[in-house]
Design an enzyme around this catalytic site. Structure first.
Site, PDB file in Angstrom:
ATOM      1  N   SER A  35      33.329  79.657 -27.054  1.00 20.02           N
ATOM      2  CA  SER A  35      33.726  78.924 -25.645  1.00 20.02           C
ATOM      3  C   SER A  35      33.238  79.770 -24.717  1.00 20.02           C
ATOM      4  O   SER A  35      32.948  79.128 -23.603  1.00 20.02           O
ATOM      5  CB  SER A  35      35.123  78.626 -25.849  1.00 20.02           C
ATOM      6  OG  SER A  35      35.955  79.882 -25.775  1.00 20.02           O
ATOM      7  N   ASP A  79      43.469  82.267 -18.620  1.00 17.82           N
ATOM      8  CA  ASP A  79      43.813  82.659 -19.984  1.00 17.82           C
ATOM      9  C   ASP A  79      43.227  83.984 -20.438  1.00 17.82           C
ATOM     10  O   ASP A  79      43.655  84.341 -21.699  1.00 17.82           O
ATOM     11  CB  ASP A  79      43.346  81.515 -20.836  1.00 17.82           C
ATOM     12  CG  ASP A  79      41.649  81.431 -21.066  1.00 17.82           C
ATOM     13  OD1 ASP A  79      41.140  81.965 -20.329  1.00 17.82           O
ATOM     14  OD2 ASP A  79      41.278  80.424 -21.716  1.00 17.82           O
ATOM     15  N   HIS A 102      38.470  83.148 -20.256  1.00 12.27           N
ATOM     16  CA  HIS A 102      37.518  82.011 -19.389  1.00 12.27           C
ATOM     17  C   HIS A 102      37.608  82.436 -17.880  1.00 12.27           C
ATOM     18  O   HIS A 102      38.788  82.040 -17.533  1.00 12.27           O
ATOM     19  CB  HIS A 102      37.669  80.766 -19.925  1.00 12.27           C
ATOM     20  CG  HIS A 102      37.624  80.385 -21.377  1.00 12.27           C
ATOM     21  ND1 HIS A 102      38.662  80.611 -22.377  1.00 12.27           N
ATOM     22  CD2 HIS A 102      36.585  80.480 -22.130  1.00 12.27           C
ATOM     23  CE1 HIS A 102      37.992  80.288 -23.519  1.00 12.27           C
ATOM     24  NE2 HIS A 102      36.965  80.103 -23.599  1.00 12.27           N
TER      25      HIS A 102
END
Length: 822
Positions: free
Chosen positions: A91, A272, A275
């Site tokens: 991600s 988080d 990210h």
């Protein structure tokens, strides 16, 4: 070694000091380029490994010693047109993928199934993201064996971005670090030098991201440890070094270690711990584009891509110009110094008194080429800082204040010293504004626009005053003005491979001078008739406004000029430049006319004059205050631009009144500001390549060493820049005399003190120094060959008729445009 003047007082060795400063910065640059940076002269490693934030908002990233270019969508398209860009990983790689695509299309939809592949086609570019957090999926396998292009199309990827590591730590059952190491070995093997299959033009392996532990969820914090991440990144370094030792050079793979430097301490930019904000991802994507595209795109003006890029090899025109600039005048001085020189050689050189100015001009302009068209000097990004702007402005004002000197008598309204001072402090303000990149601040941009308008106001004021008083509309006057204003700009246009109009001020002042000249020449025998002159000025102003404001005439004119003279002038950009200050020149002309008539009609002798003066001063103070409130309350500089052509005259006229409110005020001036005013044209032009750099996009680093050396760099750069500007100003004045067959200085466009016999000058193009008639230690030689050659005959013809010489110059420039390498 001390120096004493004729009076026995100590005289600071100015020339020695400045030459030593130039020698110092050259020595530092040579040492850095050839020794300390010998393994990374073009700053690819610096782009990948070192950098710092220039601002607290984390918008401006500064790689060590080079400029990070902000790519526009058309530039990205030009670089990646028809190619395939792939991203493979987790991600965090997906976030970087979105940031890269948004460089060409800000409207893309970033919402979708998280653990899935995404592909976007923008124009003819294909961007693909393949979800593969363990780098063991089908697409990764195809990528490593070179079959991906056959499977998904798009050809060999032009750039492949691969990232992994976090998921191996999060899921120990995957095999953990040993399994991750195996995947890295496979990737490094695929990019080994000498492999028959090229898997991508540029392979970028992202470092394992250093998570912000304080922001991690408990589940992630349990498995993502800083020691493990550091160990994994250390293994990547070992793989790079091992490959370099094995093959004699590194693999065709880059690791942007700077990504972890970039996010260090940015706890507030992540929710988080993994990210980061879109602003941070945008900078990371920009680093990748600079790595891939800077050295691929056509290398042309503006030259503002200095990370991982080489400057182009000088073309033949630049080489010839450099040879002439560096060798012609010194050769002439050499021949004049010898008693056995053949007289025929002197036909190739001007009179001896012009050779030293020519040498100074040549060396100075060549220095600009070295500074801004080679990698010898570092360039870095600008960064606005309110405190720095305030400190520099206040220091300049303080120096100006402490160098104030009153005259012994009333010098009159807008006298020479006052206009020089005016141009000087305005130029200093513009230099600070450009150096710090303050154009983004509307409250600073707006007043700076007024300063540019004030220059143009002086142009209109000065030239109308001259034409009314002298009635000199001859070709010699026109040639002198045009050559003086444009000599440096034209030479730089060819030498630096730039656009003449990009220097902005010289072309603008030249255009307005020609408009004023034609206006005042038309029906000039009736100029003494005030009604006729006022009507003529109004009609000329209207016609000029129509020509530049209505689409069509300017485009047609530029179309013809571009076709015939092989130029590439942009009508839209020039219209913006001209119309932004459309009326201020005319206001300057009307102001000059009004003052002439006030004196002619003896209005100052009337009993009402003192009261009129007081009311005018109060009105000026109110007007200046009102303008400041007005400009600060506009929503943006773009909104202000719509008002500027109509309101800029208010603060300019208010300043003129307040500055001349009393005889003491108008006759007291600052020597510091006057000095800058006397080389204001040169400082404006030379700043493009020396004080700032990369064609105004960055700053030059004569004293490298990171953020703590920037203040020292500013001081040293300023010293070198101001000295060179002043020397070029003096030299250009002398060369203008030579080109225009003049031995005397130019007549004035702004009247000096009312006292008779006061020297006059051209506004915005001063030359207060003159080369000596005879160089010390050399005797004058007769410059006439015994048997005139064709060259000598042509030279003699041109010397006798200035029109022929100017025509020859224009034909030469036209030919140069036609043959200039594209």
């Amino acid at each position: 070694m001390s120096s004493k003047g004729s009076s026995g007082k100590f005289v600071f060795p100015t020339l020695t000091f400045h030459c030593a400063a130039i020698a110092l910065v050259f020595s530092l640059a040579i040492f850095r380029f050839f020794i300390s940076d010998s393994s990374d002269r073009h700053h690819c490693r610096a782009l990948l490994n070192d950098g710092r934030w220039l601002d607290s908002a984390h918008q401006s990233w500064q790689p060590e010693g080079c400029m990070l270019h902000q790519y526009s969508a058309p530039q990205v398209t030009q670089c990646l047109d028809g190619r395939h860009v792939i991203f493979i990983g987790d991600s965090t790689v997906r976030q970087l993928f979105y940031a890269a695509v948004k460089h060409v299309d800000k409207t893309i939809d970033t919402h979708g199934e998280k653990h899935s592949d995404r592909t976007f086609t923008v124009d003819r570019m294909q961007f693909s993201f393949y979800w593969d957090p363990f780098l063991n999926g089908t697409r990764m396998t195809e990528f490593l064996d070179g079959s991906l292009a056959r499977t998904v199309g798009g050809g060999v990827p032009t750039m492949a971005v691969v990232g992994s590591g976090i998921w191996y730590l999060r899921h120990p059952e995957s095999g953990g670090i040993p399994e991750w190491k195996g995947r890295m070995d496979a990737l490094f093997h695929a990019v080994e030098p000498g492999m028959t299959t090229v898997i991508a033009d540029e392979v970028i392996l992202l470092p394992v991201e250093k998570a912000v532990e304080s922001r991690l969820s408990p589940e992630r914090a349990a498995t993502l440890h800083a020691d493990d991440i550091a160990a994994m990144n250390a293994q990547l370094d070992e793989l790079l070094h091992g490959a370099a030792e094995t093959f004699g050079k590194g693999p065709t793979l880059a690791i942007p270690r700077v990504f972890n430097t970039l996010i260090a301490g940015l706890d507030e930019e992540t929710d988080d711990g993994l990210h980061f904000s879109e602003a941070v991802s945008k900078v990371q994507a920009s680093i990748l584009l600079n790595l891939r595209c800077n050295d691929v795109l056509p290398k042309k003006f503006p030259f503002d891509k200095t990370c991982c890029a080489q400057y182009p090899t000088p073309n033949w025109v630049q080489i010839v110009l450099l040879v002439i600039l560096l060798a012609w005048a010194p050769a002439g001085l050499y021949f004049y110094s010898r008693s056995d020189t053949s007289p025929s050689l002197f036909a190739f050189f001007p009179d001896q008194k012009y050779l030293i100015p020519a040498a100074i001009f040549g060396f100075a302009v060549s220095f600009l080429f070295i500074a801004d068209r080679t990698s010898l000097f570092l360039k870095e990004n600008k960064q606005y800082d309110a405190v720095t702007f305030a400190v520099l402005s206040l220091l300049s004002l303080a120096v100006g204040f402490f160098t104030l000197k009153p005259a012994e008598k009333d010098l009159g309204f807008l006298n020479r010293e006052q206009t020089d001072e005016w141009k000087g402090w305005m130029q200093i303000a513009i230099l600070i504004y450009h150096y710090l990149g303050a154009s983004k601040i509307s409250g600073i941009y707006n007043p700076i626009r007024v300063l540019v308008a004030a220059y143009l106001f002086q142009t209109g004021y000065g030239h109308l005053t001259y034409f009314l008083k002298k009635a000199d509309f001859g070709f010699s006057r026109v040639a002198n003005i045009i050559v003086r204003i444009n000599l440096l700009t034209v030479v730089l246009s060819y030498l630096m491979e730039t656009d003449y109009l990009s220097y902005y001020f010289s072309p603008l002042v030249t255009m307005w001078f020609l408009i004023i000249w034609v206006t005042m020449w038309a029906g000039n025998k009736y100029n003494e008739n005030t009604t006729f002159l006022v009507v003529k000025l109004i009609v000329a102003a209207g016609l000029t406004a129509c020509f530049f404001s209505i689409e069509g005439p300017l485009e047609g004119t530029f179309g013809v000029l571009n076709s015939v003279f092989a130029t590439a002038w942009n009508a839209k950009e020039w219209r913006f430049r001209v119309t932004l200050d459309m009326w201020i020149v005319w206001f300057g002309m009307f102001t000059a006319l009004a003052l002439i008539k006030i004196k002619e009609w003896r209005i100052t002798e009337r009993p009402q004059w003192p009261q009129m003066e007081r009311y005018t001063i109060w009105a000026a103070a109110v007007t200046m205050t009102g303008y400041m409130v007005f400009e600060l309350t506009r929503a943006s500089k773009f909104v202000y631009n719509g008002y500027h052509p109509y309101v800029s005259v208010l603060p300019v006229l208010a300043f003129c009144v307040l500055r001349n409110a009393t005889p003491y005020l108008r006759s007291t001036s600052s020597k510091f500001f006057i000095f800058f005013g006397q080389c204001s044209l040169e400082t404006f032009i030379i700043q493009f390549h020396l004080f700032i750099a990369a064609d105004t996009r960055g700053i030059i680093m004569m004293i490298p060493g990171g953020p703590f050396m920037r203040p020292l760099n500013f001081i040293v750069t300023s010293i070198v820049f101001v000295f060179i500007s002043n020397q070029v100003a003096v030299a250009t004045g002398s060369l203008t005399d030579w080109i225009c067959n003049k031995g005397a200085r130019l007549p004035s466009a702004v009247p000096a003190a009312p006292a008779p016999g006061t020297a006059e000058y051209i506004p915005l193009a001063n030359s207060d120094g003159a080369a000596p008639d005879v160089v010390v230690g050399m005797s004058e030689k007769a410059a006439v060959p015994s048997a005139p050659s064709v060259f000598a005959k042509v030279g003699s013809w041109a010397k006798k008729d200035l029109r022929v010489k100017i025509a020859m110059i224009f034909v030469g420039l036209w030919i140069l445009n036609e043959v200039y390498p594209q």
